[in-house]
Design a protein around this motif. Structure first.
Motif, mmCIF file in Angstrom:
data_model
loop_
_atom_site.group_PDB
_atom_site.id
_atom_site.type_symbol
_atom_site.label_atom_id
_atom_site.label_comp_id
_atom_site.label_asym_id
_atom_site.label_seq_id
_atom_site.Cartn_x
_atom_site.Cartn_y
_atom_site.Cartn_z
ATOM 1 N N ALA A 111 1.505 -11.430 -6.579
ATOM 2 C CA ALA A 111 0.255 -10.743 -6.223
ATOM 3 C C ALA A 111 0.113 -10.648 -4.706
ATOM 4 O O ALA A 111 -0.256 -9.591 -4.182
ATOM 5 N N PHE A 112 0.410 -11.735 -4.013
ATOM 6 C CA PHE A 112 0.286 -11.704 -2.556
ATOM 7 C C PHE A 112 1.322 -10.770 -1.931
ATOM 8 O O PHE A 112 1.028 -10.071 -0.970
ATOM 9 N N SER A 113 2.544 -10.769 -2.510
ATOM 10 C CA SER A 113 3.555 -9.851 -1.962
ATOM 11 C C SER A 113 3.145 -8.401 -2.226
ATOM 12 O O SER A 113 3.303 -7.540 -1.365
ATOM 13 N N HIS A 114 2.593 -8.130 -3.426
ATOM 14 C CA HIS A 114 2.128 -6.770 -3.713
ATOM 15 C C HIS A 114 0.920 -6.401 -2.851
ATOM 16 O O HIS A 114 0.807 -5.244 -2.419
ATOM 17 N N LEU A 115 0.055 -7.364 -2.621
ATOM 18 C CA LEU A 115 -1.103 -7.103 -1.756
ATOM 19 C C LEU A 115 -0.636 -6.786 -0.333
ATOM 20 O O LEU A 115 -1.135 -5.853 0.293
ATOM 21 N N ALA A 116 0.335 -7.556 0.129
ATOM 22 C CA ALA A 116 0.873 -7.298 1.470
ATOM 23 C C ALA A 116 1.537 -5.918 1.520
ATOM 24 O O ALA A 116 1.346 -5.151 2.487
ATOM 25 N N ALA A 117 2.298 -5.582 0.465
ATOM 26 C CA ALA A 117 2.931 -4.261 0.426
ATOM 27 C C ALA A 117 1.869 -3.164 0.372
ATOM 28 O O ALA A 117 2.025 -2.106 1.010
ATOM 29 N N GLY A 118 0.794 -3.413 -0.369
ATOM 30 C CA GLY A 118 -0.301 -2.448 -0.443
ATOM 31 C C GLY A 118 -0.953 -2.231 0.917
ATOM 32 O O GLY A 118 -1.242 -1.093 1.305
ATOM 33 N N PHE A 119 -1.181 -3.317 1.653
ATOM 34 C CA PHE A 119 -1.790 -3.176 2.980
ATOM 35 C C PHE A 119 -0.838 -2.480 3.956
ATOM 36 O O PHE A 119 -1.277 -1.689 4.791
ATOM 37 N N ARG A 120 0.472 -2.779 3.837
ATOM 38 C CA ARG A 120 1.432 -2.081 4.695
ATOM 39 C C ARG A 120 1.421 -0.593 4.387
ATOM 40 O O ARG A 120 1.419 0.248 5.302
ATOM 41 N N GLY A 121 1.410 -0.256 3.091
ATOM 42 C CA GLY A 121 1.354 1.149 2.698
ATOM 43 C C GLY A 121 0.073 1.805 3.174
ATOM 44 O O GLY A 121 0.081 2.947 3.649
ATOM 45 N N LEU A 122 -1.047 1.082 3.061
ATOM 46 C CA LEU A 122 -2.325 1.614 3.528
ATOM 47 C C LEU A 122 -2.278 1.873 5.031
ATOM 48 O O LEU A 122 -2.761 2.901 5.516
ATOM 49 N N TRP A 123 -1.671 0.981 5.768
ATOM 50 C CA TRP A 123 -1.547 1.155 7.220
ATOM 51 C C TRP A 123 -0.731 2.404 7.538
ATOM 52 O O TRP A 123 -1.092 3.191 8.404
ATOM 53 N N HIS A 124 0.364 2.587 6.806
ATOM 54 C CA HIS A 124 1.197 3.776 7.034
ATOM 55 C C HIS A 124 0.426 5.050 6.675
ATOM 56 O O HIS A 124 0.546 6.062 7.371
#
Length: 174
Positions: A111-124
Protein backbone atom coordinates in the motif's frame (compact mmCIF):
# COMPACT_ATOMS: atom_id res chain seq x y z
CA UNK A 1 4.82 -62.90 66.98
CA UNK A 2 6.43 -61.66 70.13
CA UNK A 3 4.62 -61.24 73.41
CA UNK A 4 1.80 -63.50 72.44
CA UNK A 5 -0.03 -61.08 70.15
CA UNK A 6 -1.83 -62.36 67.16
CA UNK A 7 -0.86 -61.32 63.66
CA UNK A 8 -4.34 -59.90 62.94
CA UNK A 9 -4.25 -57.60 65.96
CA UNK A 10 -1.12 -55.75 64.94
CA UNK A 11 -0.74 -53.89 61.64
CA UNK A 12 1.15 -50.94 60.20
CA UNK A 13 -1.36 -48.16 59.51
CA UNK A 14 -0.90 -44.57 58.52
CA UNK A 15 -2.74 -41.92 60.47
CA UNK A 16 -4.20 -39.90 57.60
CA UNK A 17 -4.97 -36.81 59.65
CA UNK A 18 -1.55 -36.44 61.23
CA UNK A 19 0.36 -38.03 58.35
CA UNK A 20 2.46 -40.19 60.66
CA UNK A 21 2.91 -43.93 60.58
CA UNK A 22 1.68 -45.67 63.69
CA UNK A 23 1.09 -49.18 64.85
CA UNK A 24 -2.44 -49.58 65.99
CA UNK A 25 -4.39 -52.46 67.38
CA UNK A 26 -7.48 -53.50 65.59
CA UNK A 27 -10.14 -53.96 68.11
CA UNK A 28 -12.77 -56.56 67.57
CA UNK A 29 -16.29 -55.21 67.61
CA UNK A 30 -19.35 -56.89 68.89
CA UNK A 31 -22.75 -56.87 67.19
CA UNK A 32 -23.60 -53.41 68.51
CA UNK A 33 -20.53 -51.91 66.83
CA UNK A 34 -18.58 -51.32 70.05
CA UNK A 35 -15.14 -52.70 70.61
CA UNK A 36 -14.40 -55.07 73.40
CA UNK A 37 -12.10 -52.45 74.89
CA UNK A 38 -14.96 -49.93 75.05
CA UNK A 39 -17.19 -52.49 76.70
CA UNK A 40 -14.50 -53.24 79.23
CA UNK A 41 -14.31 -49.59 80.19
CA UNK A 42 -18.03 -49.55 80.79
CA UNK A 43 -19.07 -47.41 77.88
CA UNK A 44 -22.33 -48.27 76.24
CA UNK A 45 -24.97 -46.42 74.30
CA UNK A 46 -27.04 -45.43 77.28
CA UNK A 47 -24.30 -43.73 79.26
CA UNK A 48 -23.16 -41.19 76.64
CA UNK A 49 -26.62 -40.34 75.41
CA UNK A 50 -25.71 -41.21 71.83
CA UNK A 51 -22.39 -39.31 71.79
CA UNK A 52 -19.29 -40.81 70.24
CA UNK A 53 -16.76 -42.38 72.48
CA UNK A 54 -13.52 -40.53 73.10
CA UNK A 55 -11.59 -43.32 71.41
CA UNK A 56 -12.96 -43.28 67.89
CA UNK A 57 -11.21 -44.84 64.96
CA UNK A 58 -9.35 -42.13 63.01
CA UNK A 59 -8.37 -44.41 60.19
CA UNK A 60 -10.31 -44.27 56.96
CA UNK A 61 -11.39 -47.38 55.19
CA UNK A 62 -9.46 -48.54 52.18
CA UNK A 63 -12.45 -47.88 49.91
CA UNK A 64 -12.74 -44.25 50.95
CA UNK A 65 -9.00 -43.79 50.68
CA UNK A 66 -9.01 -45.34 47.20
CA UNK A 67 -11.94 -43.16 46.13
CA UNK A 68 -10.29 -40.03 47.49
CA UNK A 69 -7.05 -40.93 45.74
CA UNK A 70 -8.91 -41.60 42.47
CA UNK A 71 -10.72 -38.26 42.77
CA UNK A 72 -7.44 -36.45 43.46
CA UNK A 73 -5.80 -38.12 40.46
CA UNK A 74 -8.76 -37.19 38.27
CA UNK A 75 -8.57 -33.62 39.54
CA UNK A 76 -4.86 -33.48 38.77
CA UNK A 77 -5.42 -34.96 35.30
CA UNK A 78 -8.21 -32.43 34.66
CA UNK A 79 -5.94 -29.56 35.72
CA UNK A 80 -3.18 -30.88 33.45
CA UNK A 81 -5.65 -31.25 30.58
CA UNK A 82 -6.83 -27.66 31.07
CA UNK A 83 -3.24 -26.45 31.11
CA UNK A 84 -2.46 -28.42 27.94
CA UNK A 85 -5.61 -27.07 26.29
CA UNK A 86 -4.67 -23.47 27.15
CA UNK A 87 -1.14 -24.05 25.84
CA UNK A 88 -2.48 -25.57 22.61
CA UNK A 89 -4.92 -22.71 22.04
CA UNK A 90 -2.23 -20.14 22.81
CA UNK A 91 0.10 -21.81 20.32
CA UNK A 92 -2.65 -22.01 17.69
CA UNK A 93 -3.70 -18.38 18.18
CA UNK A 94 -0.08 -17.23 18.16
CA UNK A 95 0.50 -19.04 14.87
CA UNK A 96 -2.60 -17.42 13.36
CA UNK A 97 -1.56 -14.03 14.72
CA UNK A 98 1.93 -14.37 13.19
CA UNK A 99 0.39 -15.24 9.82
CA UNK A 100 -1.96 -12.26 10.02
CA UNK A 101 0.91 -10.01 11.07
CA UNK A 102 3.10 -10.99 8.11
CA UNK A 103 0.19 -10.64 5.66
CA UNK A 104 -0.73 -7.25 7.07
CA UNK A 105 2.87 -6.12 6.95
CA UNK A 106 3.06 -7.18 3.30
CA UNK A 107 -0.20 -5.39 2.47
CA UNK A 108 0.94 -2.20 4.16
CA UNK A 109 4.29 -2.35 2.37
CA UNK A 110 2.46 -2.74 -0.94
CA UNK A 111 0.00 0.00 0.00
CA UNK A 112 2.78 2.43 0.87
CA UNK A 113 4.68 1.60 -2.32
CA UNK A 114 1.49 2.09 -4.36
CA UNK A 115 0.75 5.32 -2.50
CA UNK A 116 4.25 6.54 -3.24
CA UNK A 117 3.86 5.56 -6.90
CA UNK A 118 0.50 7.34 -6.95
CA UNK A 119 2.02 10.54 -5.57
CA UNK A 120 4.90 10.33 -8.05
CA UNK A 121 2.39 9.92 -10.87
CA UNK A 122 0.33 12.80 -9.51
CA UNK A 123 3.44 14.99 -9.44
CA UNK A 124 4.21 14.12 -13.06
CA UNK A 125 0.59 14.86 -14.04
CA UNK A 126 0.69 18.23 -12.27
CA UNK A 127 4.03 19.03 -13.84
CA UNK A 128 2.82 18.12 -17.35
CA UNK A 129 -0.69 19.53 -16.90
CA UNK A 130 0.01 22.60 -19.07
CA UNK A 131 1.10 20.34 -21.92
CA UNK A 132 -1.99 18.15 -21.52
CA UNK A 133 -4.26 21.22 -21.53
CA UNK A 134 -2.47 22.64 -24.58
CA UNK A 135 -2.93 19.34 -26.41
CA UNK A 136 -6.63 19.26 -25.51
CA UNK A 137 -7.07 22.83 -26.70
CA UNK A 138 -5.28 22.07 -29.96
CA UNK A 139 -7.42 18.99 -30.46
CA UNK A 140 -10.55 21.01 -29.71
CA UNK A 141 -9.48 23.71 -32.18
CA UNK A 142 -8.81 21.10 -34.87
CA UNK A 143 -12.25 19.54 -34.36
CA UNK A 144 -13.92 22.95 -34.32
CA UNK A 145 -12.08 23.85 -37.56
CA UNK A 146 -13.27 20.62 -39.20
CA UNK A 147 -16.85 21.30 -38.06
CA UNK A 148 -16.64 24.89 -39.35
CA UNK A 149 -15.33 23.69 -42.71
CA UNK A 150 -18.10 21.09 -42.92
CA UNK A 151 -20.72 23.74 -42.19
CA UNK A 152 -19.14 26.12 -44.71
CA UNK A 153 -19.08 23.40 -47.37
CA UNK A 154 -22.72 22.60 -46.61
CA UNK A 155 -23.65 26.27 -46.94
CA UNK A 156 -21.71 26.50 -50.19
CA UNK A 157 -23.46 23.43 -51.57
CA UNK A 158 -26.88 24.80 -50.60
CA UNK A 159 -26.02 28.18 -52.18
CA UNK A 160 -24.88 26.51 -55.37
CA UNK A 161 -28.10 24.53 -55.52
CA UNK A 162 -30.07 27.73 -54.93
CA UNK A 163 -28.14 29.50 -57.69
CA UNK A 164 -28.68 26.58 -60.06
CA UNK A 165 -32.44 26.65 -59.39
CA UNK A 166 -32.52 30.43 -59.82
CA UNK A 167 -30.56 30.10 -63.09
CA UNK A 168 -33.00 27.42 -64.32
CA UNK A 169 -35.95 29.53 -63.28
CA UNK A 170 -34.55 32.59 -65.16
CA UNK A 171 -33.71 30.50 -68.22
CA UNK A 172 -37.14 28.92 -68.23
CA UNK A 173 -38.90 32.30 -68.05
CA UNK A 174 -37.07 33.84 -70.78
Amino acid sequence: MAWGKKKEEEEDDVDLESGEGAKAKKSKKNKKGKSKDAEAEGEDDGEDGGKKSSKHNRHRSATITALMETRQQASDQYAQAQKAERAYLAKKHASEARTNYTETKTHFAEAFSHLAAGFRGLWHVIRTLPHIMAHRRAEGKRKAELARRARAEERMRKLEEQLARDAEGAAGEG
